[in-house]
Motif scaffolding. Sequence first.
Motif, PDB file in Angstrom:
ATOM      1  N   TRP A 257      -7.915   7.922   0.346  1.00 45.82           N
ATOM      2  CA  TRP A 257      -6.562   7.395   0.253  1.00 45.82           C
ATOM      3  C   TRP A 257      -6.453   5.962   0.756  1.00 45.82           C
ATOM      4  O   TRP A 257      -5.793   5.115   0.131  1.00 45.82           O
ATOM      5  N   ASP A 258      -7.095   5.652   1.884  1.00 43.94           N
ATOM      6  CA  ASP A 258      -7.021   4.292   2.420  1.00 43.94           C
ATOM      7  C   ASP A 258      -7.599   3.273   1.446  1.00 43.94           C
ATOM      8  O   ASP A 258      -7.191   2.108   1.421  1.00 43.94           O
ATOM      9  N   VAL A 259      -8.557   3.722   0.623  1.00 48.75           N
ATOM     10  CA  VAL A 259      -9.169   2.828  -0.352  1.00 48.75           C
ATOM     11  C   VAL A 259      -8.245   2.593  -1.538  1.00 48.75           C
ATOM     12  O   VAL A 259      -8.005   1.458  -1.949  1.00 48.75           O
ATOM     13  N   SER A 261      -5.026   3.144  -1.775  1.00 45.76           N
ATOM     14  CA  SER A 261      -3.652   2.739  -1.456  1.00 45.76           C
ATOM     15  C   SER A 261      -3.523   1.243  -1.212  1.00 45.76           C
ATOM     16  O   SER A 261      -2.417   0.732  -1.034  1.00 45.76           O
ATOM     17  N   THR A 262      -4.645   0.510  -1.211  1.00 44.11           N
ATOM     18  CA  THR A 262      -4.575  -0.938  -1.055  1.00 44.11           C
ATOM     19  C   THR A 262      -4.507  -1.601  -2.428  1.00 44.11           C
ATOM     20  O   THR A 262      -4.983  -1.061  -3.423  1.00 44.11           O
ATOM     21  N   VAL A 263      -3.912  -2.772  -2.482  1.00 38.13           N
ATOM     22  CA  VAL A 263      -3.777  -3.502  -3.739  1.00 38.13           C
ATOM     23  C   VAL A 263      -5.149  -3.970  -4.201  1.00 38.13           C
ATOM     24  O   VAL A 263      -5.857  -4.647  -3.456  1.00 38.13           O
ATOM     25  N   ASP A 265      -8.151  -6.043  -5.788  1.00 41.44           N
ATOM     26  CA  ASP A 265      -8.394  -7.470  -5.963  1.00 41.44           C
ATOM     27  C   ASP A 265      -9.370  -7.640  -7.128  1.00 41.44           C
ATOM     28  O   ASP A 265     -10.575  -7.752  -6.935  1.00 41.44           O
TER      29      ASP A 265
END
Length: 538
Positions: A257-259, A261-263, A265
């Motif tokens: 999830w932490d991966v 859930s980030t925008v 690039d």
Amino acid sequence: MSKDTKSSFVRHLPCPKCGSSDANSLYDDNHTYCFSCETTGQYDEEITIETKSKPVASSSTRKFKALTKRKISKDTCQFYEYSQGMYGGNPAHFAQYHTADGEPAGVKVRLPDKRFVWLGTQPGTFYAQHKYNAGKMLVVTEGEIDALSYAETHKCRWPTVSIPNGAQGATSVFKRNLEWLAGFQKVILMFDQDEPGRKAAEECAILLPPGKAYIANLSKKDPSDVLCNGKAEELTRAVFAAKEYIPGGLVKGEDLWDVVSTVPDIQSIAYPWLSMQRKTRGLRMGELCTVTAGTGIGKSQVCREIAYQLSREWKIGYFALEESVRKTALSFMALYLGTPLYNLEENYGSFSDETLKAAFDESVGSGNLILFDHFGSLHSERLITKVRYAIKALDCKLIFLDHLSIVVSEFADSMERTAIDVTMTKLRSLVEETGCAMILVSHLRRADGTAHEEGGAVSLSQLRGSHSIAQLSDICIGLERSQQAEGDESNLMHIRILKNRYSGETGPSGYLRFDPRTGRLNNHDDEPDVDNEFEDMA
């Protein structure tokens, strides 16, 4: 291990246990014993390399002798050119290094206190590399004595080498000799079992193709310790029990999830022309892009234009298998000068030396282009080795391969499809492994209707040789042009996006116009050229 050991005293050391400044003693088998607190330990200080000049015995006074305490025979020392003599008034060991061609180079001197001195030039090769060309298995150790220790167990029958400057310099010698290493089916890394050794083994293993690197585990610190403890058979077992290196990276889905859930690039390198850029949205690292067209349509010209523009910012490996490096270099210079290649070749003497040097420095001589000096067919395994070296050792980020058909041209028609399948799979794997971006040129088979050379439309089904070309490419770009059209129409090139795994946008994408006065490709219909820079596509 204690003060009563049969090993020889080397020098005094501070004791990390009790703080004594000199009660700790170092012995030549690498163990320590403190006479103050009676603590036994292991000496793990990193090797110091010295370059000071001291009186040294000539090679004629050095002798090949058995390393009795190390349980290494004279025959093994003689095979590996590992001799004994005097250096600066002290007994020393001398390891003769050679160039890759077998010419004697520098000598590495081992002193009693584990300091090392190089006499002459370090050749950048593994110790004893010149003795082996290729084979089923190669064992690489961290030090010369470790190489001799393992070689002693098999009477120097199997390829065994060591790195020249310890764990801290391991990746450097691996990068320098990737092509040589590729000649062995397996490379067994038998490095020291301490943290620096394990880290170096992993860093070196990842430089090799998947399935080639294996890591051996030992019960002692290094092969020499194992042999000294009378466990020669353990070294043999360790080699054959070595595990294939598989990098970490298996992750449970619920932990991501932490991966996610980030925008993201996502960065794309823009193509020079809007007609190619608008649907592809640029070229991304880790993508394999295939450019295809009929004979003489301009595939190589398109690739040279893209490479020339992107080389201003990126290190590029350019593999033009259908032309000499001189022609490739002149082609890039002609692009800078804004003149057709034929004009540069025919009127080379009319250009001033200053103009030609400027063209060279700003194009092929910019430091960002690596060319491949080869013409004609090339076995796919050799090609992959060369490309991998350009990426891993020379830091190329973009690879141009022109063209696929010539790579497999040595095969009969009945084997061409299989050869293309194998080559495409290897190229796809290489792109995934290295994260580079690759532009591949592929030919077409003859069209059933209007010929490609007369402006016939290109389709994926017409890719010559195998469906794997389309299946394993992320993007396929077709070029269409009628060579026999009247007037300026013959200079118009239609861009058709045949496959687009990134955005899914396919179909006609615009035109390029070839300017016969400048030898350059430009956008048509007043479409502006695109700056060659990263674009944030998030």
